[in-house]
Design a protein around this motif. Sequence first.
Motif, short mmCIF file in Angstrom:
data_model
loop_
_atom_site.label_atom_id
_atom_site.label_comp_id
_atom_site.label_asym_id
_atom_site.label_seq_id
_atom_site.Cartn_x
_atom_site.Cartn_y
_atom_site.Cartn_z
N ARG A 42 0.83 -1.20 0.00
CA ARG A 42 0.00 0.00 0.00
C ARG A 42 0.87 1.26 0.00
NH1 ARG A 42 -4.78 -1.75 -1.81
NH2 ARG A 42 -5.35 -3.69 -0.76
N GLY A 43 0.58 2.14 -0.95
CA GLY A 43 1.31 3.40 -1.04
C GLY A 43 2.59 3.32 -1.85
N ASP A 44 2.93 2.14 -2.36
CA ASP A 44 4.16 1.99 -3.15
C ASP A 44 3.80 1.25 -4.44
OD1 ASP A 44 6.66 1.47 -4.25
OD2 ASP A 44 7.61 1.18 -2.29
N ALA A 45 3.47 2.03 -5.47
CA ALA A 45 3.03 1.45 -6.74
C ALA A 45 4.14 0.66 -7.42
CB ALA A 45 2.51 2.56 -7.66
N GLY A 46 5.36 1.21 -7.40
CA GLY A 46 6.48 0.53 -8.06
C GLY A 46 6.76 -0.83 -7.46
N ALA A 47 6.79 -0.90 -6.13
CA ALA A 47 7.06 -2.17 -5.46
C ALA A 47 5.94 -3.17 -5.72
CB ALA A 47 7.23 -1.95 -3.96
N THR A 48 4.70 -2.68 -5.74
CA THR A 48 3.56 -3.57 -5.98
C THR A 48 3.63 -4.18 -7.37
OG1 THR A 48 2.12 -2.31 -4.47
CG2 THR A 48 1.05 -3.68 -6.13
N VAL A 49 3.87 -3.37 -8.38
CA VAL A 49 3.95 -3.88 -9.75
C VAL A 49 5.13 -4.84 -9.88
CG1 VAL A 49 4.43 -3.23 -12.15
CG2 VAL A 49 2.80 -1.91 -10.80
N ALA A 50 6.25 -4.53 -9.27
CA ALA A 50 7.40 -5.43 -9.32
C ALA A 50 7.06 -6.78 -8.69
CB ALA A 50 8.59 -4.79 -8.60
N ASN A 51 6.34 -6.75 -7.58
CA ASN A 51 5.94 -8.00 -6.93
C ASN A 51 5.00 -8.81 -7.81
OD1 ASN A 51 7.42 -7.37 -4.65
ND2 ASN A 51 5.68 -6.55 -3.51
N ILE A 52 4.05 -8.13 -8.45
CA ILE A 52 3.09 -8.83 -9.31
C ILE A 52 3.79 -9.48 -10.49
CG2 ILE A 52 1.14 -8.48 -10.89
CD1 ILE A 52 0.13 -6.31 -8.98
N LEU A 53 4.70 -8.74 -11.12
CA LEU A 53 5.41 -9.29 -12.28
C LEU A 53 6.34 -10.43 -11.89
CD1 LEU A 53 6.22 -6.01 -14.26
CD2 LEU A 53 4.41 -7.69 -14.69
N ALA A 54 6.90 -10.35 -10.69
CA ALA A 54 7.80 -11.42 -10.22
C ALA A 54 7.04 -12.67 -9.81
CB ALA A 54 8.64 -10.91 -9.05
N PRO A 129 6.26 4.46 -17.25
CA PRO A 129 6.14 3.45 -16.19
C PRO A 129 5.59 3.95 -14.86
CG PRO A 129 8.16 3.11 -17.41
CD PRO A 129 7.57 4.38 -17.93
N PRO A 130 6.03 5.11 -14.36
CA PRO A 130 5.46 5.56 -13.06
C PRO A 130 3.94 5.73 -13.10
CG PRO A 130 7.44 6.80 -13.56
CD PRO A 130 7.09 6.03 -14.81
N GLN A 131 3.42 6.23 -14.23
CA GLN A 131 1.98 6.40 -14.34
C GLN A 131 1.28 5.05 -14.48
OE1 GLN A 131 0.70 9.31 -17.24
NE2 GLN A 131 2.31 10.77 -16.69
N GLN A 132 1.90 4.12 -15.21
CA GLN A 132 1.35 2.77 -15.31
C GLN A 132 1.25 2.14 -13.93
OE1 GLN A 132 3.00 0.13 -18.33
NE2 GLN A 132 3.88 1.90 -19.38
N HIS A 133 2.31 2.26 -13.17
CA HIS A 133 2.34 1.66 -11.83
C HIS A 133 1.29 2.29 -10.93
CE1 HIS A 133 6.89 0.69 -12.60
NE2 HIS A 133 6.07 0.01 -13.39
N ALA A 134 1.16 3.61 -11.00
CA ALA A 134 0.17 4.29 -10.16
C ALA A 134 -1.25 3.85 -10.53
CB ALA A 134 0.32 5.80 -10.31
N LEU A 135 -1.49 3.67 -11.83
CA LEU A 135 -2.81 3.26 -12.28
C LEU A 135 -3.11 1.82 -11.85
CD1 LEU A 135 -5.24 4.34 -13.79
CD2 LEU A 135 -4.24 3.49 -15.92
N ALA A 136 -2.11 0.97 -11.92
CA ALA A 136 -2.30 -0.42 -11.47
C ALA A 136 -2.66 -0.46 -9.99
CB ALA A 136 -1.02 -1.23 -11.73
N LEU A 137 -1.96 0.34 -9.19
CA LEU A 137 -2.26 0.37 -7.76
C LEU A 137 -3.64 0.95 -7.50
CD1 LEU A 137 -1.05 -0.27 -4.98
CD2 LEU A 137 -0.19 2.08 -4.89
N LEU A 138 -4.05 1.92 -8.33
CA LEU A 138 -5.39 2.51 -8.18
C LEU A 138 -6.46 1.44 -8.41
CD1 LEU A 138 -7.33 4.88 -7.82
CD2 LEU A 138 -7.06 5.35 -10.28
N PHE A 139 -6.28 0.61 -9.44
CA PHE A 139 -7.25 -0.44 -9.70
C PHE A 139 -7.30 -1.44 -8.54
CE2 PHE A 139 -7.45 0.85 -14.19
CZ PHE A 139 -8.81 0.65 -14.43
N LEU A 140 -6.16 -1.72 -7.93
CA LEU A 140 -6.15 -2.63 -6.78
C LEU A 140 -6.86 -1.99 -5.59
CD1 LEU A 140 -2.53 -4.06 -7.04
CD2 LEU A 140 -4.68 -5.28 -7.44
N ASP A 141 -6.73 -0.66 -5.46
CA ASP A 141 -7.43 0.04 -4.38
C ASP A 141 -8.94 0.04 -4.64
OD1 ASP A 141 -7.30 1.42 -1.91
OD2 ASP A 141 -7.62 3.32 -2.94
N ILE A 142 -9.33 0.22 -5.91
CA ILE A 142 -10.75 0.13 -6.26
C ILE A 142 -11.27 -1.27 -5.97
CG2 ILE A 142 -12.41 0.21 -8.16
CD1 ILE A 142 -10.63 2.38 -9.44
#
Length: 236
Positions: A42-54, A129-142
């Motif tokens: 939560r609050g870290d879009a880059g780390a979240t996307v990295a975890n999902i891709l890994a 990429p930063p905007q992609q990551h932020a948007l991915a985290l937004l969808f997870l928050d939704i």
Amino acid sequence: MTRPAPWTQPLRLARLAGALYLVIIACGIFGEVAVRGSLIVRGDAGATVANILAAEGLFRLGFTGDLVVFLCDVAVTILLYVLLRPVDRTLALMSAGFQLVGTAIYGVNLLNYFAALLIADGGLAALPPPQQHALALLFLDIHKHGYDLGLVFFGVHCLLLGVLLYRAAYFPRLLGILLVLAGLGYLVGSGTLFLFPAAVGAVAPVYAAPLVGELALCFWLLIKGLRLREWPDTGI
């Protein structure tokens, strides 16, 4: 091959409901703890996307587990309606209705979960990429908020289910009390997220009530089923 006596049917239905409920609980805990709890930061879009891709396979497995939960939800709802309609047909139908509405919300809400994966996999390559990551985290928050919206309807379902269980002579009254408390727990938890988000951490302990109540109902159905001597002759 002889068919089971009619009076054994309620017991078989109760145990089937308990088995499916156990699948719901197991898959639900897996999705919340092993998948979302380990991958989403939560609050870290880059780390979240990295975890999902890994761990994309784990993320997709979380989607599958949730889908199994919602499919089983429909079956359990119908089984509980059949088992509790002798108590009060109208109340049992209302309880089932609230549960099915909640399940429909959960199902549609899974699109938000999967949208995060599509974006993380480069589905919006036109964005940096930063905007992609932020948007991915937004969808997870939704997705999180959508899940809690469904829990509002599920909380009402639990309240009505608790009343039915309390009134049913073939179930212990304690189960009814525990399910009423579970419903209140869900309503308080989800209501707090929408109305007072800063207090979510403070009310987190209320989720102990749903955990205890649902586990009690699951294992009672699975092991005991119901009190056949108290079951009214309804023809099922």
